[in-house]
Design a protein around this motif. Structure first.
Motif, PDB file in Angstrom:
ATOM      1  N   TYR A  85     -34.191  -7.221  75.298  1.00 37.68           N
ATOM      2  CA  TYR A  85     -34.872  -7.066  74.303  1.00 37.68           C
ATOM      3  C   TYR A  85     -36.532  -7.279  74.565  1.00 37.68           C
ATOM      4  O   TYR A  85     -36.920  -7.869  75.497  1.00 37.68           O
ATOM      5  CB  TYR A  85     -34.656  -8.352  73.331  1.00 37.68           C
ATOM      6  CG  TYR A  85     -32.939  -8.445  72.983  1.00 37.68           C
ATOM      7  CD1 TYR A  85     -32.560  -7.581  71.892  1.00 37.68           C
ATOM      8  CD2 TYR A  85     -32.157  -8.950  73.671  1.00 37.68           C
ATOM      9  CE1 TYR A  85     -31.381  -7.394  71.568  1.00 37.68           C
ATOM     10  CE2 TYR A  85     -30.746  -8.931  73.502  1.00 37.68           C
ATOM     11  CZ  TYR A  85     -30.277  -8.088  72.357  1.00 37.68           C
ATOM     12  OH  TYR A  85     -28.897  -7.830  72.018  1.00 37.68           O
ATOM     13  N   SER A  86     -37.406  -6.691  73.336  1.00 39.34           N
ATOM     14  CA  SER A  86     -38.669  -6.757  73.577  1.00 39.34           C
ATOM     15  C   SER A  86     -39.218  -7.976  72.641  1.00 39.34           C
ATOM     16  O   SER A  86     -40.462  -8.223  72.736  1.00 39.34           O
ATOM     17  CB  SER A  86     -39.348  -5.567  73.488  1.00 39.34           C
ATOM     18  OG  SER A  86     -38.907  -4.827  72.460  1.00 39.34           O
ATOM     19  N   SER A  87     -38.483  -8.460  71.732  1.00 38.50           N
ATOM     20  CA  SER A  87     -38.970  -9.471  70.757  1.00 38.50           C
ATOM     21  C   SER A  87     -37.821 -10.384  70.371  1.00 38.50           C
ATOM     22  O   SER A  87     -36.694 -10.028  70.333  1.00 38.50           O
ATOM     23  CB  SER A  87     -39.607  -8.962  69.513  1.00 38.50           C
ATOM     24  OG  SER A  87     -38.536  -8.518  68.847  1.00 38.50           O
ATOM     25  N   GLU A 135     -37.329 -11.212  67.397  1.00 36.26           N
ATOM     26  CA  GLU A 135     -36.635 -10.737  66.174  1.00 36.26           C
ATOM     27  C   GLU A 135     -35.342  -9.700  66.430  1.00 36.26           C
ATOM     28  O   GLU A 135     -34.783  -9.678  65.649  1.00 36.26           O
ATOM     29  CB  GLU A 135     -37.846 -10.094  65.443  1.00 36.26           C
ATOM     30  CG  GLU A 135     -39.116 -11.150  64.848  1.00 36.26           C
ATOM     31  CD  GLU A 135     -39.783 -11.638  65.910  1.00 36.26           C
ATOM     32  OE1 GLU A 135     -39.944 -11.324  66.975  1.00 36.26           O
ATOM     33  OE2 GLU A 135     -39.988 -12.947  65.841  1.00 36.26           O
ATOM     34  N   GLN A 136     -35.721  -8.871  67.531  1.00 36.30           N
ATOM     35  CA  GLN A 136     -35.084  -7.700  67.596  1.00 36.30           C
ATOM     36  C   GLN A 136     -33.635  -8.370  68.153  1.00 36.30           C
ATOM     37  O   GLN A 136     -32.584  -8.104  67.740  1.00 36.30           O
ATOM     38  CB  GLN A 136     -35.481  -7.059  69.091  1.00 36.30           C
ATOM     39  CG  GLN A 136     -35.104  -5.651  69.137  1.00 36.30           C
ATOM     40  CD  GLN A 136     -35.562  -5.016  70.604  1.00 36.30           C
ATOM     41  OE1 GLN A 136     -36.324  -5.747  71.169  1.00 36.30           O
ATOM     42  NE2 GLN A 136     -35.303  -3.859  70.642  1.00 36.30           N
ATOM     43  N   GLN A 145     -31.552  -9.727  65.084  1.00 36.97           N
ATOM     44  CA  GLN A 145     -31.037  -8.811  64.367  1.00 36.97           C
ATOM     45  C   GLN A 145     -29.516  -8.394  64.841  1.00 36.97           C
ATOM     46  O   GLN A 145     -28.938  -7.933  63.996  1.00 36.97           O
ATOM     47  CB  GLN A 145     -31.808  -7.439  64.257  1.00 36.97           C
ATOM     48  CG  GLN A 145     -33.133  -7.573  63.393  1.00 36.97           C
ATOM     49  CD  GLN A 145     -33.915  -6.456  63.629  1.00 36.97           C
ATOM     50  OE1 GLN A 145     -33.776  -5.591  64.267  1.00 36.97           O
ATOM     51  NE2 GLN A 145     -35.482  -6.620  62.987  1.00 36.97           N
ATOM     52  N   GLN A 146     -29.396  -8.738  66.151  1.00 33.95           N
ATOM     53  CA  GLN A 146     -28.201  -8.578  66.627  1.00 33.95           C
ATOM     54  C   GLN A 146     -26.826  -9.730  66.165  1.00 33.95           C
ATOM     55  O   GLN A 146     -25.655  -9.378  66.447  1.00 33.95           O
ATOM     56  CB  GLN A 146     -28.094  -8.461  68.128  1.00 33.95           C
ATOM     57  CG  GLN A 146     -29.110  -7.284  68.649  1.00 33.95           C
ATOM     58  CD  GLN A 146     -28.900  -6.106  68.253  1.00 33.95           C
ATOM     59  OE1 GLN A 146     -27.872  -5.542  68.395  1.00 33.95           O
ATOM     60  NE2 GLN A 146     -29.919  -5.428  67.818  1.00 33.95           N
TER      61      GLN A 146
END
Lengths: 117, 267
Positions: A107-109, A111-112, A115-116
């Motif tokens: 992941y790059s954030s 937040e990403q 979301q998962q």
């Protein structure tokens, strides 16, 4: 007599909303990987998803990678989300060499990752 | 004078002299090996390459000179310091040197079990990571007697890198391998340097391999360093002996007539 530069690793576990965030920095090698393993497995025991921030990891050897793999396997068995955040190009090269870049969720954030969940 | 603790050299050798009994094998050898690069030590059989390697591994005590490795002169260092340095070295010997009574995986794990307190699960995963790197995962449970020459070399490499050494020594990696397996091994050596921060020292006389993998080359002949440089510098060397090696010409023999007659006839 010559001197050798000692490596060091910092490992901070934070509780975020809905998951644990493990912030790693420095060099993860044979000396420090047992501590990383302990932190990862300890966090997963609480039943929380785990995101490992690797932005400040300057080097990781195969004992460190082995700890990440064991964590991944443990999370998978417990059906917990498990990801690596901001992986550096150096660490990514090591994962690519062992084809683990295809297995880990990267992941790059945060937040990403959320979301998962 | 530079040494490995003050410069960016992983290894600095100065004025090394090695004798085996009355025979002088290495004479006044000085060599710097930069950190994180591949140094190929090339030369014909009997030139002194393997003796130089043995000195760097601390397996042969020189008559004089210094061998500074990662900031420690292993010629004068205590046994404790030599052991500390050795933990940062991996060695893949020409014949593999695997223990015949142990499986491939057990051979590879040996150093981790001897020198670390890592958890069993970590050791198992590390072993499989290294076997995967050398494309030998399926051979984990095989015994050394069941391996081909190429597989033995790859297993030896997996064992050499199990501790993620800073220095990897490789004695004749492509000797006896078919061209395709040799090329795979060469690529693996380059990848290890790029990803694992290793300084790699390869002893070989295989020209194809040398020019694929080397950042620097040291040419050894008759116990001396003839020349050091980048592959380009060595290729364009004006030294006739080096050009002879590169063009695969047989060594020019200089015969001392009287001495040779004495050896043949006696007296």
């Amino acid at each position: 007599m010559g001197s050798s530069v000692e490596s060091s690793m910092e490992c901070k576990l934070k509780s975020e909303s809905g998951f644990d965030l493990l912030e790693l920095s420095g060099e993860v090698d044979l000396q420090f990987s047992p501590r990383l393993r302990e932190k990862i497995l300890g966090s997963l025991k609480t039943g929380n998803p785990l995101l490992i921030d690797m932005a400040k990891v300057s080097y990781i050897d195969s004992s460190g990678i082995a700890s990440l793999v064991e964590g991944f396997q443990t999370a998978k068995s417990s059906k917990l989300a498990y990801g690596l955040l901001n992986i550096s190009s150096t660490a990514l090269q090591v994962l690519t060499l062992t084809r683990l870049d295809k297995i880990f969720n990267l992941y790059s954030s945060p937040e990403q990752f959320k979301q998962q969940l | 004078m530079s040494d490995a603790s003050q410069t960016n050299n992983a290894i600095s050798i100065r004025d090394l002299v090695v004798d085996y009994g009355p025979r002088r094998i290495l004479s006044d050898v000085s060599l710097d090996i930069p950190m994180g690069q591949i140094m190929v030590i090339m030369g014909q059989s009997g030139a002194g390459k393997t003796t130089l390697l043995r000195c760097m591994l601390g397996l042969k005590k020189p008559a004089s000179g210094s061998v500074n490795i990662l900031g420690t002169d292993i010629v004068t260092a205590s046994r404790h310091d030599i052991n500390r340095i050795r933990k940062q070295m991996g060695v893949a010997f020409q014949g593999g040197a695997l223990f015949s009574s142990m499986s491939v995986a057990e051979n590879i794990q040996l150093a981790l079990r001897e020198h670390t307190n890592l958890d069993e699960k970590t050791i198992e995963i590390m072993t499989r990571i290294k076997l995967d790197m050398v494309n030998m995962l399926a051979a984990e449970h095989l015994m050394p007697s069941e391996l081909s020459g190429g597989m033995t070399k790859r297993a030896a490499l997996a064992r050499a890198i199990i501790m993620d050494p800073k220095l990897l020594f490789f004695d004749e990696p492509s000797a006896g391998l078919d061209p395709s397996t040799a090329a795979e091994l060469d690529q693996l050596i380059i990848t290890l340097k790029n990803t694992m921060r290793m300084t790699i020292i390869v002893v070989t006389h295989e020209l194809d391999s040398i020019f694929k993998i080397a950042d620097h080359i040291a040419v050894v002949s008759a116990g001396r360093i003839l020349e050091t440089g980048t592959p380009q510098q060595i290729t364009s060397s004006s030294n006739p002996e080096i050009q002879g090696m590169l063009n695969r010409k047989p060594r020019e023999t200089i015969v001392d007539t009287d001495a040779h007659l004495r050896r043949l006839v006696g007296g």
